[in-house]
Design a protein around this motif. Sequence first.
Motif, short mmCIF file in Angstrom:
data_model
loop_
_atom_site.label_atom_id
_atom_site.label_comp_id
_atom_site.label_asym_id
_atom_site.label_seq_id
_atom_site.Cartn_x
_atom_site.Cartn_y
_atom_site.Cartn_z
N GLY A 1 4.42 2.59 -2.39
CA GLY A 1 3.58 3.74 -2.71
C GLY A 1 2.62 4.10 -1.59
O GLY A 1 2.28 5.27 -1.40
N PHE B 1 2.83 0.97 -7.51
CA PHE B 1 3.03 2.33 -7.02
C PHE B 1 1.84 3.21 -7.37
O PHE B 1 1.32 3.96 -6.54
CB PHE B 1 4.30 2.92 -7.65
CG PHE B 1 5.50 2.90 -6.74
CD1 PHE B 1 5.55 3.69 -5.62
CD2 PHE B 1 6.59 2.10 -7.04
CE1 PHE B 1 6.66 3.69 -4.79
CE2 PHE B 1 7.71 2.08 -6.22
CZ PHE B 1 7.75 2.88 -5.09
N PHE C 1 3.22 8.15 -10.02
CA PHE C 1 3.46 6.71 -10.01
C PHE C 1 3.07 6.06 -11.34
O PHE C 1 3.73 5.15 -11.82
CB PHE C 1 2.70 6.06 -8.87
CG PHE C 1 3.18 6.46 -7.50
CD1 PHE C 1 4.43 7.04 -7.32
CD2 PHE C 1 2.39 6.27 -6.38
CE1 PHE C 1 4.88 7.40 -6.07
CE2 PHE C 1 2.83 6.63 -5.12
CZ PHE C 1 4.08 7.20 -4.96
#
Length: 395
Positions: free
Chosen positions: A22, A140, A246
């Motif tokens: 991420g 993430f 995310f």
Amino acid sequence: MRRNTTISLLAAGHACVDVYQGAVAALIPFFVAERDYSYAVASGIVLAASLLSSVAQPVFGALTDRWSMPWLLPASTLLGGVGIALSGLSGSYGLTLAFVAVSGIGVAAYHPESARVARIAGRGSHSAMGWFSLGGNIGFALAPLMVSVVIGQGSLHRTPLLVLPALAGAALCVPVLRMLARSRAGTSTAPVPRAADDVASFVKLSLAVVFRSVVFTGLSTFIALHAQQRAPGGTTGGTVALFLLFLGGAVGSVLGGNLADRYGRVRVSRWSYLLSVVAVAGAVHVPGPAMFLFVALTSAGLYVPFSLQVTLGQDYLPSRVGTASGITLGLTVSIGGLVSPLLGLLADSTSLRTALTPLIAMPLLSWLLFRALPEPAGPAPRAAVPAPTAVRQDT
């Protein structure tokens, strides 16, 4: 083995690794602002993280099918963190690509072994694999917040601070490996018969994951910049959009595992991909605050099948669990990064919204492939913890 404790530790360690996947996307707006990169040049950073990872992850999967490599868990966690930590220190584009690629290799090395350990620890449970995947999704989701806090008020030269999650993740691996070692004494050594590999279904599944990867990676690369243009809040709005993209995966992974226990993995994946078609269209074309709702729905829709695809791959290739994990978590997932530069070139020549529009078709293609997939029988309780595999993991 205490299953819940082991899965919890694995999920937390997974978060500490996937925060670096991420982080690559979260760093893109800062590279654009601080170094004046174009869309195409900035997306090359995502390509660097994906290119080696896409090749390396199946290789690591094949290796872990043959030899015990538990040391990969802490070592790969540290490698993933060090690469991102060094990425902002040099103004050289080449060195930035190299450091991000090193991080991608670390992430690639982690996933096949950790997915197999999670499968063993969870004894074949879809819900357990969902919780393991949840950890990665949380990582993430936290990445844009972490990057914003560390870099937002300073410069890219602060990236060394981003190594801290890797240090925590490596420490979390130690009790997991000890628990696996203690479980060795109670593991039966009798061979467990396995079903035959269904290569055709595995290939169809892999193609479906490729299309899912293209839409998710494309959105994660550009959604922050897109939100700055289409939704209120400027840079903050972009961070919120990336966070939602995310975070929705955390809900999707747990929901997917629970729904699959009741309705089956293939059916649940079909539903989620149909939902994703509408959600992606809204995220790309609906302006204003409503865009954030569609981004969250997109995330949930794309992540409901995520952990289910991992266990489906393992069941389609029961004799090569590590390879299956490496492909479903690695090659097919990372391949989306190869498309990002093309989207960047299209955005530079037209507009960002035009470049993102083809992504709407990707979940539809995944749905069509899932219509041709059978629901494999899950592993028997005994087969979920095969003695030879458990012994190799503990050595």
